[in-house]
Design a protein around this motif. Structure first.
Motif, mmCIF file in Angstrom:
data_model
loop_
_atom_site.group_PDB
_atom_site.id
_atom_site.type_symbol
_atom_site.label_atom_id
_atom_site.label_comp_id
_atom_site.label_asym_id
_atom_site.label_seq_id
_atom_site.Cartn_x
_atom_site.Cartn_y
_atom_site.Cartn_z
ATOM 1 N N UNK A 12 -9.841 19.455 18.192
ATOM 2 C CA UNK A 12 -9.326 19.888 16.892
ATOM 3 C C UNK A 12 -10.027 19.175 15.741
ATOM 4 N N UNK A 13 -11.086 18.442 16.067
ATOM 5 C CA UNK A 13 -11.873 17.699 15.070
ATOM 6 C C UNK A 13 -11.010 16.666 14.330
ATOM 7 N N UNK A 14 -10.183 15.955 15.081
ATOM 8 C CA UNK A 14 -9.356 14.896 14.537
ATOM 9 C C UNK A 14 -9.658 13.599 15.302
ATOM 10 N N UNK A 47 -17.487 9.792 22.039
ATOM 11 C CA UNK A 47 -17.547 11.084 21.344
ATOM 12 C C UNK A 47 -16.697 11.077 20.079
ATOM 13 N N UNK A 48 -15.564 10.376 20.130
ATOM 14 C CA UNK A 48 -14.705 10.277 18.945
ATOM 15 C C UNK A 48 -15.436 9.531 17.830
ATOM 16 N N UNK A 49 -16.091 8.441 18.184
ATOM 17 C CA UNK A 49 -16.858 7.706 17.174
ATOM 18 C C UNK A 49 -18.025 8.554 16.660
ATOM 19 N N UNK A 50 -18.625 9.333 17.532
ATOM 20 C CA UNK A 50 -19.722 10.210 17.121
ATOM 21 C C UNK A 50 -19.236 11.228 16.089
ATOM 22 N N UNK A 51 -18.049 11.804 16.325
ATOM 23 C CA UNK A 51 -17.507 12.771 15.362
ATOM 24 C C UNK A 51 -17.260 12.122 14.003
ATOM 25 N N UNK A 52 -16.990 10.830 14.012
ATOM 26 C CA UNK A 52 -16.774 10.116 12.758
ATOM 27 C C UNK A 52 -18.094 9.626 12.153
ATOM 28 N N UNK A 53 -19.180 9.967 12.808
ATOM 29 C CA UNK A 53 -20.522 9.590 12.377
ATOM 30 C C UNK A 53 -20.719 8.069 12.390
ATOM 31 N N UNK A 54 -20.007 7.407 13.281
ATOM 32 C CA UNK A 54 -20.162 5.974 13.500
ATOM 33 C C UNK A 54 -21.038 5.827 14.745
ATOM 34 N N UNK A 55 -22.319 6.018 14.538
ATOM 35 C CA UNK A 55 -23.249 6.161 15.653
ATOM 36 C C UNK A 55 -23.446 4.871 16.444
ATOM 37 N N UNK A 56 -23.408 3.735 15.793
ATOM 38 C CA UNK A 56 -23.561 2.471 16.519
ATOM 39 C C UNK A 56 -22.426 2.258 17.511
ATOM 40 N N UNK A 57 -21.199 2.515 17.081
ATOM 41 C CA UNK A 57 -20.054 2.382 17.984
ATOM 42 C C UNK A 57 -20.105 3.448 19.077
#
Length: 61
Positions: A12-14, A47-57
């Motif tokens: 759900x993109x949350x 994947x959750x961090x990726x959706x938040x654009x927190x690529x390092x995490x």
């Protein structure tokens, strides 16, 4: 169950809400004998961090 809730919120993109459930699932899975499930939870957390654009995490997970 917690992992499934996290996956549902990701779809759900949350990612913020998904991370809440996935972090709880990771704590439980870490103490279990099922290492493949623990790896799956960590991957989903990435994947959750990726959706938040927190690529390092995301990469760390």
């Amino acid at each position: 169950m917690l992992h499934q809730l996290g996956v549902a919120y990701l779809s759900q993109r949350n990612p913020e809400k998904a991370r809440k459930y996935l972090e709880e699932a990771a704590t439980i899975a870490k103490n279990s004998e099922n290492s493949s499930f623990y790896a799956e939870v960590l991957n989903t957390l990435g994947k959750a961090y990726y959706q938040q654009r927190n690529f390092d995490r995301a990469i760390a997970y």
